[in-house]
Design an enzyme around this catalytic site. Structure first.
Site, mmCIF file in Angstrom:
data_model
loop_
_atom_site.group_PDB
_atom_site.id
_atom_site.type_symbol
_atom_site.label_atom_id
_atom_site.label_comp_id
_atom_site.label_asym_id
_atom_site.label_seq_id
_atom_site.Cartn_x
_atom_site.Cartn_y
_atom_site.Cartn_z
ATOM 1 N N CYS A 47 1.756 -14.377 -82.127
ATOM 2 C CA CYS A 47 3.178 -14.713 -82.225
ATOM 3 C C CYS A 47 3.557 -15.137 -83.645
ATOM 4 O O CYS A 47 4.695 -14.928 -84.067
ATOM 5 C CB CYS A 47 3.538 -15.821 -81.239
ATOM 6 S SG CYS A 47 3.613 -15.227 -79.543
ATOM 7 N N CYS A 51 2.553 -16.227 -74.436
ATOM 8 C CA CYS A 51 3.688 -15.962 -75.299
ATOM 9 C C CYS A 51 3.583 -14.625 -76.025
ATOM 10 O O CYS A 51 4.597 -14.047 -76.415
ATOM 11 C CB CYS A 51 3.820 -17.080 -76.330
ATOM 12 S SG CYS A 51 2.259 -17.588 -77.056
ATOM 13 N N CYS A 52 2.384 -14.143 -76.235
ATOM 14 C CA CYS A 52 2.205 -13.009 -77.142
ATOM 15 C C CYS A 52 2.609 -11.649 -76.576
ATOM 16 O O CYS A 52 3.254 -10.863 -77.288
ATOM 17 C CB CYS A 52 0.763 -12.990 -77.644
ATOM 18 S SG CYS A 52 0.305 -14.516 -78.500
ATOM 19 N N GLU A 62 -2.638 -25.113 -83.751
ATOM 20 C CA GLU A 62 -2.226 -23.731 -84.022
ATOM 21 C C GLU A 62 -1.475 -23.666 -85.353
ATOM 22 O O GLU A 62 -0.397 -23.075 -85.452
ATOM 23 C CB GLU A 62 -1.335 -23.206 -82.889
ATOM 24 C CG GLU A 62 -1.938 -23.445 -81.511
ATOM 25 C CD GLU A 62 -1.156 -22.796 -80.374
ATOM 26 O OE1 GLU A 62 -1.781 -22.160 -79.526
ATOM 27 O OE2 GLU A 62 0.095 -22.921 -80.348
ATOM 28 N N GLU A 97 -2.384 -16.548 -84.981
ATOM 29 C CA GLU A 97 -1.803 -16.242 -83.671
ATOM 30 C C GLU A 97 -0.921 -14.998 -83.732
ATOM 31 O O GLU A 97 -0.171 -14.787 -84.692
ATOM 32 C CB GLU A 97 -0.982 -17.454 -83.202
ATOM 33 C CG GLU A 97 -0.449 -17.285 -81.792
ATOM 34 C CD GLU A 97 0.380 -18.480 -81.331
ATOM 35 O OE1 GLU A 97 0.193 -19.589 -81.865
ATOM 36 O OE2 GLU A 97 1.224 -18.278 -80.435
#
Lengths: 636, 636
Positions: free
Chosen positions: B315, B396-397, B297, B313
């Site tokens: 996040c 997480c997002c 990532e 990503e």
């Protein structure tokens, strides 16, 4: 006969390593170096890392505390044993270390045939408690392949015994009345079929077929990479293209071909061929490399072939050669030998350093930054690097290359009822039945392949020489005259041969520009250079200081000029092409108008891709941008 | 004042969520939807997955057997609490579920301040036994940020108490006399500085500085991804460009800026700015997305920006906005607001479905195959998908987006001694000191931004409106007349204001073709379309059946034509461009001569990238190939 793949049916019958003796040239040198350098190198490292010691600890009951290595480290010992057994057969002399390995392996085997240093002992997880990642059946596969080599070579008896015991154990444990699971990593499938071919024990073939048929039905857990990672998303028969982890997929396909051939399952064979066709048309690198994603070491979607993101794992290339050979034997079609050739010269030959003691795991087609040399005294934790490493924490590739090279004579030539077929061009002496042949060639540097009949055999028979698909047209000089032959098939001469008769195939060796399919987005506007079976590349260490590989462009209307490269071998051919470089003004944001930079003419030096990274860290690219057509934008 | 980032020094002082009230338009709709849909959605899923229940089990001492979720799942609870606290401050009303979360969190905290549901209880691994992957300090960071929000908003007192206790615990445990370790995932650094800003406790700032300075010295284990993965390869001051895991790197950089600002460390600030500059020039997608590799990532090398391999990503986009805001406050330079705008419209707005209940984790710029809809009733195991998923095993997002949207008013405007600066164009009522402003705009669909002074304040002051760098030149209509303003800076009017005075910024909204830097190999020969701050894309579901996105080409000499897209919003603007498609003949091998295919003219429909994938699975591309220049090859 002694060879890695001896099917009982198929279009062609392979010649064994005892029938094809490599004498000199490109591959003979590599096979000798494998014996002299790579085998002792691997033996050194499996001791140094403790991976072989794991077997001794298992025997002594002291595994829990002292085990070293990843969950699949047992397989390295088996692959090395396989390589040593083939080397014994090839050279006719014993290989140091093989007996010690064989004894350690057999001693660690449980009474019921189970064998793994990671599971099943006090303090360890139970047997078969992690089929997704445990690699127990995968390791068996490599043990069985080592056993096949030992049994055929008549050496290291303990490995053969251990292999048969483990195969019996698996057939009982995972048979129709046993556990219904499969391994997260295919590999045991082709191994079991080959052991059936050695022993005639039908239950090994049945077990291989069971494993092939069970896969793709979602028995393994879903994971972040998807079940496609271990080919458990779709049954083998229902797949249309290779997908997921490349090594897993290619071993599975090899096993499926073996099952299909031995059971007469033409539909299964046809399914694998369809998958192979689409994979070659849309998911294969120019080098023959397979697997375009670092993520999951996997095939990408169709035409997802980024050169800088190329994983193209060495082991996937080994597996691809294994698969191509099986498909060639089954069908007799030269296209499978074409891909094997491309893969051998541009991935297999690339992975190993000229020293025979350092290896690429991934084989990128574009190295953006030179990188740094790895620690020569410690296993590298990284699968990817700009320079080859002597060993890795995941070190699947050195032993895999080694077993392929030690058995390479078994991937060269075949026979059928009409004669002899030569698929790969290597300096060799070939003897099959009453026929003897000598092959002399400087291939891949020069295009002439001369085949002399030393023992003519009885009656007329046909000699067939593959004409690589890259060659366009070739010229065949027969004992009687000259004949054009078509591209992509076999040039054939049928006659009553006499000792001393010679046939010469002449392949066109001028360098050629190669344009990619426009659907391969990642190399749009670029071209590559090939010569014979070799892909070429540009390496920064060889260029003028002004020339940055980030800003170079070439013009495919120009003609590459050959030059010697004595530092990389007496016969090696380099190429020079005219090029230009532009230094674009630096900008804060890389999107907007097309930059206008003055271009400066330079000469660009190319070298065969497989010789890259033998002169220290360097940036490198296979695909070379062509001149941009100017400012394409109408406004910012 | 209530806001996420309230530095004690810097060029600009932020206005808080209590000073900037979003009234209508693009972002007001999304902020409302966040409150109405996303917050309850997240609350539902943290209960359903058992991640909140882990805290209750910890309190009851029953964690070992029943814990659910990954090692970082605690952080989702904290990020949701933070979002809820900001939403409470923004809306002035309580948010359902916040008190329950707050109580569960505080109850699970150990007497000494330690708090994690994955470590430290009977049957679990010991505290801080896996700094590389354990995420304990990372989770603390999110707890502390939630505590900051709660303390500033005056709600959920228990979260503020837990945050202070955990910060005290960390300061004792990891201070100069304590453990010398760092967390594998930066995040606690900006959190500790912000808690210092709330409480004035100097030891929190000292601890943040310690963590920043300790990193990059190889205290974490080397791993297959390299220590660069968690920024432990080089000290923050010694880095030249962002590298490794993108979210980790951007949180770390945000924390480094906070430390630099509070300690007057101009060299540290300058180091981060240099890293940001090179990253924006060479490692950022057209969308503002960061992180070009699935593998780790992570950021790629310079100009390694494959559209189909784009991870980008969600996040990382949130973290980039956080970093840009800090850099803007520290320097007053509009370029940081430019990138924040690009990232907000093209990644943050993209990640969430129009429903507010499904999310992208990765934000590709090229979707090759339409893919399939995820199971709406189970967390998706996959980070990557062609369609948004309601929840993921690594989720997480959604909560990260949610906390950003709930505090978005705090990222819009600033003051300094000379006046007020408007950085983002949103319908809003702004009140700071004796000054009141109303902003009316249909941005990003239309280019007019009208600012009316409702309360003039005392004496003369300067109103500054950002002119985005994409705009080239803009027109500013002042209360007195018309004035051109330069690109990329701020359009300013200084005067004695009267209530009712109005200033209007007019930005050029014609669509534009964007050409990439030629060093971005993966999009060579392609162009993109932008309009205002929006990146556009083509989606297969909108095209004529004949049109395949694999074979379409465009001509940037043509002019895109606007059209409404009522199905995607009353104001949404689509674009039509002339294009052509060619069906190349299928070939067995995709390298050789350039294919000659007849081209057929078609119309290509484009939509704003952030609206993609709201009409089911579709293939999609941002970068559009231009006409090939014909057969570039001199031979096969």
């Amino acid at each position: 006969m002694i060879g890695p793949v001896l099917p009982s049916a198929g279009a062609l019958r392979p010649l064994g390593v005892d029938e094809v003796r490599l004498t000199d040239g490109f591959w003979a040198e590599r096979v000798s170096r494998n014996a002299a350098a790579t085998l002792p190198h691997c033996l050194h490292w499996i001791e140094r890392t403790g991976w072989l010691r794991n077997f001794r600890l298992a025997t002594a009951g002291g595994l829990d505390a002292g085990r070293q290595g990843r969950e699949f480290s047992d397989s390295e010992i088996y692959k090395l044993a396989e390589a040593m057994a083939w080397e014994t057969a090839r050279s006719g002399t014993g290989v140091a270390g093989l007996d010690g390995i064989a004894e350690a392996v057999l001693a660690a085997q449980h009474a019921d045939g189970y064998l793994n240093t990671r599971f099943g002992q006090p303090g360890q997880r139970p047997r078969y408690s992690d089929l997704e990642w445990g690699h127990e059946l995968y390791c068996y596969g490599h043990l069985i392949q080592a056993g096949v080599a030992a049994l055929r070579a008549g050496t290291a008896e303990a490995v053969g015994i251990a292999a048969i015991r483990v195969a019996d154990h698996v057939s009982a444990e995972f048979g129709v009345d046993g556990r219904t699971g499969i391994c997260g990593h295919p590999e045991i499938e082709p191994a079991l079929v080959e052991l059936y071919r050695v022993t005639g024990e039908r239950r090994y073939l049945d077990q291989a077929r069971l494993f092939v048929e069970r896969r793709g039905r979602g028995s393994l857990a879903d994971i972040a990479l998807g079940r496609v990672y271990y080919q458990d998303d779709l049954p083998v028969r229902g797949r249309t293209v290779f997908a997921g982890h490349a090594v897993r997929e290619l071993y599975l396909a090899a096993g499926a071909v073996d099952v299909a051939v031995e059971t007469g399952d033409d539909k299964l064979l046809a399914a694998v061929i369809r998958q192979w066709e689409r994979t070659v048309a849309a998911r294969t690198y120019l080098t023959g490399g397979m697997g375009s994603r670092y993520d999951g070491e996997s095939f990408g979607e169709d035409f997802e072939l980024p050169p800088d993101g190329a994983y193209a794992e060495t082991c996937a290339a080994v597996a691809s050669v294994m698969l191509c050979w099986r498909l060639l034997l089954a069908t007799g079609e030269g296209r499978f030998a074409d891909l094997a050739e491309r893969t051998l010269y541009n991935v297999v030959a690339t992975s190993t350093a000229l020293s025979g003691r350092a290896f690429f795991y991934a084989n990128t087609l574009h190295q953006r930054v030179p990188g740094t040399l790895p620690d020569p005294d410690a296993p590298s934790p990284y699968p990817v690097g700009s320079v080859r490493a002597p060993w890795r924490e995941v070190s699947c590739c050195p032993t895999n290359i080694s077993r392929l090279l030690a058995s390479l004579g078994g991937y060269v030539a075949t026979t059928d009822d009409r004669g002899v077929q030569l698929h790969q061009f290597v300096g060799a002496e070939i003897r099959t039945g009453a026929v003897g042949l000598t092959v002399r060639t400087d291939y891949p540097w020069r295009g002439a392949v001369a085949v002399r009949v030393t023992e003519p055999g009885d009656g007329p028979w046909r000699l067939a020489l593959r004409v690589p698909s890259w060659a366009g047209a070739a010229t065949l000089v027969t004992p009687d005259g000259v004949r054009q032959v078509p591209a992509g098939g076999y040039a054939e001469v049928e006659r009553h041969w006499r000792a001393g008769d010679e046939v010469c195939l002449e392949l066109p060796m001028q360098a050629r520009w190669t344009v990619p399919d426009p659907r391969i987005d990642a190399v749009r506007g670029s071209v590559a250079v090939e010569r014979g079976p070799l892909v070429y590349c540009a390496e920064s260490v060889e260029q003028a200081p002004v020339l940055s590989l980030d800003s170079v462009t070439v013009d495919p209307a120009t003609t590459p000029v050959e030059r010697p490269m004595p530092g990389l071998g007496p016969d090696a051919v380099g190429l020079d092409v005219p090029a230009s470089v532009a230094v674009a003004p630096e900008s804060e944001w890389p999107y907007g108008r097309a930059p206008v930079g003055e271009r400066q003419p330079v000469g660009l030096a190319l070298l065969p891709y497989h010789l890259r990274a033998n002169r220290g860290p360097a940036s490198m690219r296979v695909w070379l941008p062509t001149e941009p057509t100017g400012d394409a934008g109408a406004g910012r």
